[in-house]
Motif scaffolding. Structure first.
Motif, PDB file in Angstrom:
ATOM      1  N   CYS A  41       0.811  -1.226   0.000  1.00 14.96           N
ATOM      2  CA  CYS A  41       0.000   0.000   0.000  1.00 14.96           C
ATOM      3  C   CYS A  41       0.846   1.279   0.000  1.00 14.96           C
ATOM      4  CB  CYS A  41      -0.918   0.006   1.219  1.00 14.96           C
ATOM      5  SG  CYS A  41      -0.026   0.198   2.769  1.00 14.96           S
ATOM      6  N   SER A  42       2.043   1.223   0.534  1.00 18.48           N
ATOM      7  CA  SER A  42       2.938   2.391   0.719  1.00 18.48           C
ATOM      8  C   SER A  42       2.289   3.467   1.575  1.00 18.48           C
ATOM      9  CB  SER A  42       3.353   3.021  -0.609  1.00 18.48           C
ATOM     10  OG  SER A  42       3.818   2.054  -1.482  1.00 18.48           O
ATOM     11  N   ASP A  43       1.332   3.108   2.385  1.00 14.32           N
ATOM     12  CA  ASP A  43       0.610   4.127   3.155  1.00 14.32           C
ATOM     13  C   ASP A  43       0.290   3.668   4.584  1.00 14.32           C
ATOM     14  OD1 ASP A  43      -0.506   6.621   3.456  1.00 14.32           O
ATOM     15  OD2 ASP A  43      -2.481   5.996   2.778  1.00 14.32           O
ATOM     16  N   LEU A  45      -0.885   1.017   5.771  1.00 16.59           N
ATOM     17  CA  LEU A  45      -2.184   0.371   5.968  1.00 16.59           C
ATOM     18  C   LEU A  45      -2.107  -1.154   6.022  1.00 16.59           C
ATOM     19  CD1 LEU A  45      -4.284   2.657   3.603  1.00 16.59           C
ATOM     20  CD2 LEU A  45      -4.140   2.775   6.082  1.00 16.59           C
ATOM     21  N   CYS A  46      -1.247  -1.762   5.188  1.00 14.02           N
ATOM     22  CA  CYS A  46      -1.289  -3.230   5.109  1.00 14.02           C
ATOM     23  C   CYS A  46      -0.377  -3.915   6.123  1.00 14.02           C
ATOM     24  CB  CYS A  46      -0.956  -3.688   3.695  1.00 14.02           C
ATOM     25  SG  CYS A  46       0.754  -3.386   3.202  1.00 14.02           S
ATOM     26  N   GLY A  47       0.768  -3.351   6.388  1.00 17.19           N
ATOM     27  CA  GLY A  47       1.671  -3.934   7.388  1.00 17.19           C
ATOM     28  C   GLY A  47       2.715  -4.879   6.830  1.00 17.19           C
ATOM     29  N   THR A  48       2.688  -5.155   5.521  1.00 16.71           N
ATOM     30  CA  THR A  48       3.614  -6.174   4.996  1.00 16.71           C
ATOM     31  C   THR A  48       5.062  -5.684   4.888  1.00 16.71           C
ATOM     32  OG1 THR A  48       3.083  -5.540   2.737  1.00 16.71           O
ATOM     33  CG2 THR A  48       1.820  -7.367   3.671  1.00 16.71           C
ATOM     34  N   CYS A  49       5.287  -4.394   5.132  1.00 21.06           N
ATOM     35  CA  CYS A  49       6.652  -3.866   5.051  1.00 21.06           C
ATOM     36  C   CYS A  49       7.261  -3.734   6.453  1.00 21.06           C
ATOM     37  CB  CYS A  49       6.633  -2.497   4.381  1.00 21.06           C
ATOM     38  SG  CYS A  49       5.708  -1.299   5.342  1.00 21.06           S
ATOM     39  N   CYS A  52       7.665   1.430   4.819  1.00 23.50           N
ATOM     40  CA  CYS A  52       7.263   2.256   3.669  1.00 23.50           C
ATOM     41  C   CYS A  52       7.203   3.727   4.053  1.00 23.50           C
ATOM     42  CB  CYS A  52       5.926   1.801   3.098  1.00 23.50           C
ATOM     43  SG  CYS A  52       4.519   1.997   4.205  1.00 23.50           S
TER      44      CYS A  52
HETATM   45  S1  FES Z   1       3.494  -1.093   2.324  1.00 21.56           S
HETATM   46 FE1  FES Z   1       1.582  -1.274   3.341  1.00 21.56          FE
HETATM   47  S2  FES Z   1       2.099  -0.673   5.341  1.00 21.56           S
HETATM   48 FE2  FES Z   1       3.909  -0.366   4.276  1.00 21.56          FE
END
Ligand code: FES
Ligand SMILES: Cc1cc2nc3c(=O)[nH]c(=O)nc-3n(C[C@H](O)[C@H](O)[C@H](O)COP(=O)(O)OP(=O)(O)OC[C@H]3O[C@@H](n4cnc5c(N)ncnc54)[C@H](O)[C@@H]3O)c2cc1C
Ligand code: FES
Lengths: 304, 159
Positions: free
Chosen positions: B39-41, B43-47, B59
């Motif tokens: 998401c780069s924002d 929101l998702c947590g995968t980073c 991110c």
């Molecule tokens: S890319 Fe989704 S939280 Fe960082």
């Protein structure tokens, strides 16, 4: 001997075209940070960066201002202490740490409010100073901190005509004054936040998001003291993040001394008061009606 | 800008732009492929990575913020014996994770175990909610985290 990471120079060039590389400064003290802010045009203070680094579409770089003053190495801003009547926290305290130290000591509702902000990894970066300094939106903690009579201490430098050195100014003011004018001045650094910890019998914090749109929400928060079934102190505020922290001190004062539970007439006049307080929420009937219901439910709760 | 930091216990250095996203920098320059940028924002947590033992979203972390920090990723923690506690916890709770979420969940759990082995229910919930996953129930992940904490405690007592 460190391992050297490989940087692809072609990618670097293409990244640079649209987003200019900022200059980053790492002051070690408050005065150094203020000096740097004075000497570099358009510099911004960087705390956790969760606000400043949002909203860049580019996946490789973050769009940042030309001059960034990172506050991460200013130790004075990371300190926290507790006095008999308040919690004194440096502006660089993260929301996660604030929740952790305050789980048992923070006034009712504040802990709930903090852990509803973003996710834990986001709160591990976001600071209380940044939360309060964001200008385009009122942070979720503001209404409750305002009810608690939180104060903010800032420092800034003021130019002295004809002299090379600037005058250092310290300002301590109620958090409510962050809103409107004069608000937080350009170059003014939030250093400390003082949260009174006197006890309240009841506290509530509710964030209502009526649709899937997270940007449309409102907050109701209230505090109350009750003695022998008499309401001795009431404070309540509403916020939709944009139209200010809505509160009416006269209504609150008028409620003090009333026996609980409130009679029908008193509840109706409280409904009218909530209508007036939330007047800036024009044409948002759902929000206004829900606000009244929440106030009634709080009154019900403290009357048990 | 030259940035020195510790990555999975080793000192590293890189000459990069200060506003380079850490997620991209770590993936491209240090071959840390366990972190993902979706998401780069925030929101998702995968980073998710560990920065000075705290879980953070890379991110939203520009490269300059890595300076002098202690960074851990899945590549680092999975090479440690104690990683077995996390695997054991999730396995015994019958939680199966997809490749996108597994590293972030493991790191979030590791961050919690480094902080406390007797976490409060709220902290376990916050840890479980660090990754925005559409398939696992939060309750099951919370169970897995608690089991991992028990295994870690046992390991520490036995060593
Ligand atoms: S890319 Fe989704 S939280 Fe960082
Ligand atoms: C995924 C996500 C979810 C979020 N959810 C919520 C939510 O539910 N509710 C909510 O209220 N907020 C929410 N936020 C916003 C969040 O609260 C703010 O981004 C955060 O608190 C800002 O703190 P920071 O330390 O990261 O500030 P920064 O991004 O570093 O700075 C923010 C602004 O404050 C200035 N500044 C920072 N520190 C100081 C200081 N000490 N003195 C003067 N100026 C300063 C900066 O120059 C900048 O203008 C969310 C943010 C994200 C990324
Ligand atoms: S485990 Fe990846 S989406 Fe659920």
């Amino acid at each position: 001997m460190p391992f050297y990471g490989r940087q692809n120079s072609e990618r670097n060039v293409s990244m640079n075209l649209k987003y200019t590389s900022p200059r980053v400064f790492f002051p070690k003290s408050i005065s150094e940070a203020l000096e740097r802010n004075r000497s570099e045009a358009d510099a911004v203070f960087w705390a956790g960066g969760t606000h400043l680094s949002r909203y860049t579409e580019n996946k490789t770089v973050i769009s940042l201002p030309k001059n960034v003053i990172s506050l991460g190495m200013v130790e004075e801003l990371a300190r926290a202490s507790r006095s008999e009547h308040s919690l004194e926290i440096g502006s660089m305290m993260t929301l996660d740490r604030l929740a952790a130290i305050g789980r048992n000591t923070l006034p009712a509702g504040l802990y709930d409010a903090i852990i509803r902000i973003g996710s834990r990894p986001m709160r591990c970066r976001a600071t209380i100073g940044g939360h309060l300094a964001v200008k385009d939106k009122i942070g979720d903690l503001r209404p409750l901190l305002q009810l608690l009579e939180t104060t903010v201490e800032t420092r800034s430098l003021k130019e002295r005509h004809g002299r090379r050195k600037a005058l250092s100014l310290t300002r301590k003011f109620p958090i409510a004054l962050l809103e409107g004018k004069p608000g937080l001045g350009g170059g003014e650094l939030i250093c400390r936040i003082s949260i009174p910890t006197e006890s309240w019998d009841y506290g509530t914090y509710k964030k209502i998001i009526p649709t899937e749109d997270e940007e449309r929400f409102f907050i109701f928060t209230a505090l109350a003291r009750v003695e022998k079934e008499v309401l001795t102190d009431l404070r309540m505020a509403f916020s939709d993040g944009y139209t200010g922290v809505l509160r009416d001190r006269d209504v609150e004062v008028g409620m003090a001394g009333r026996p609980l539970r409130l009679n029908t007439k008193e509840l109706e006049s409280l409904d009218d008061a909530v209508d007036t307080i939330t007047e800036p929420w024009e044409k948002r009937d759902y929000e206004k009606e829900t606000a009244k219901r929440l106030v009634r439910s709080f009154m019900n709760h403290i009357s048990r | 800008m030259i940035i020195s930091f510790f990555l999975n216990g080793n000192p590293v250095e890189i000459d990069t732009m200060p506003h380079h996203r850490s997620v991209d920098l770590l993936r491209e320059s240090f071959q840390i492929k366990s972190i993902q940028q979706s998401c780069s924002d925030a929101l998702c947590g995968t980073c998710l990575i560990l920065m000075d033992d705290r879980p953070v979203l890379s991110c939203l972390v520009p490269a300059f913020e890595l300076k002098f920090k202690d960074i851990w990723t899945m590549e680092g923690i999975s090479s440690k014996k104690s990683y077995a506690d996390i695997v054991g916890g999730y396995k015994s709770a019958h939680v199966q994770l997809c490749n996108s979420c597994a590293p972030a969940r493991a790191l979030a759990t590791e961050a919690l175990l480094r902080q406390t082995l007797r976490p409060s229910a709220e902290l376990v919930r916050e840890t479980a909610e660090s990754v925005n996953c559409s398939c696992c129930s939060t309750r099951r992940v919370m169970d897995a985290i608690l089991r991992a904490a028990k295994l870690r405690e046992k390991r520490i007592h036995e060593s």
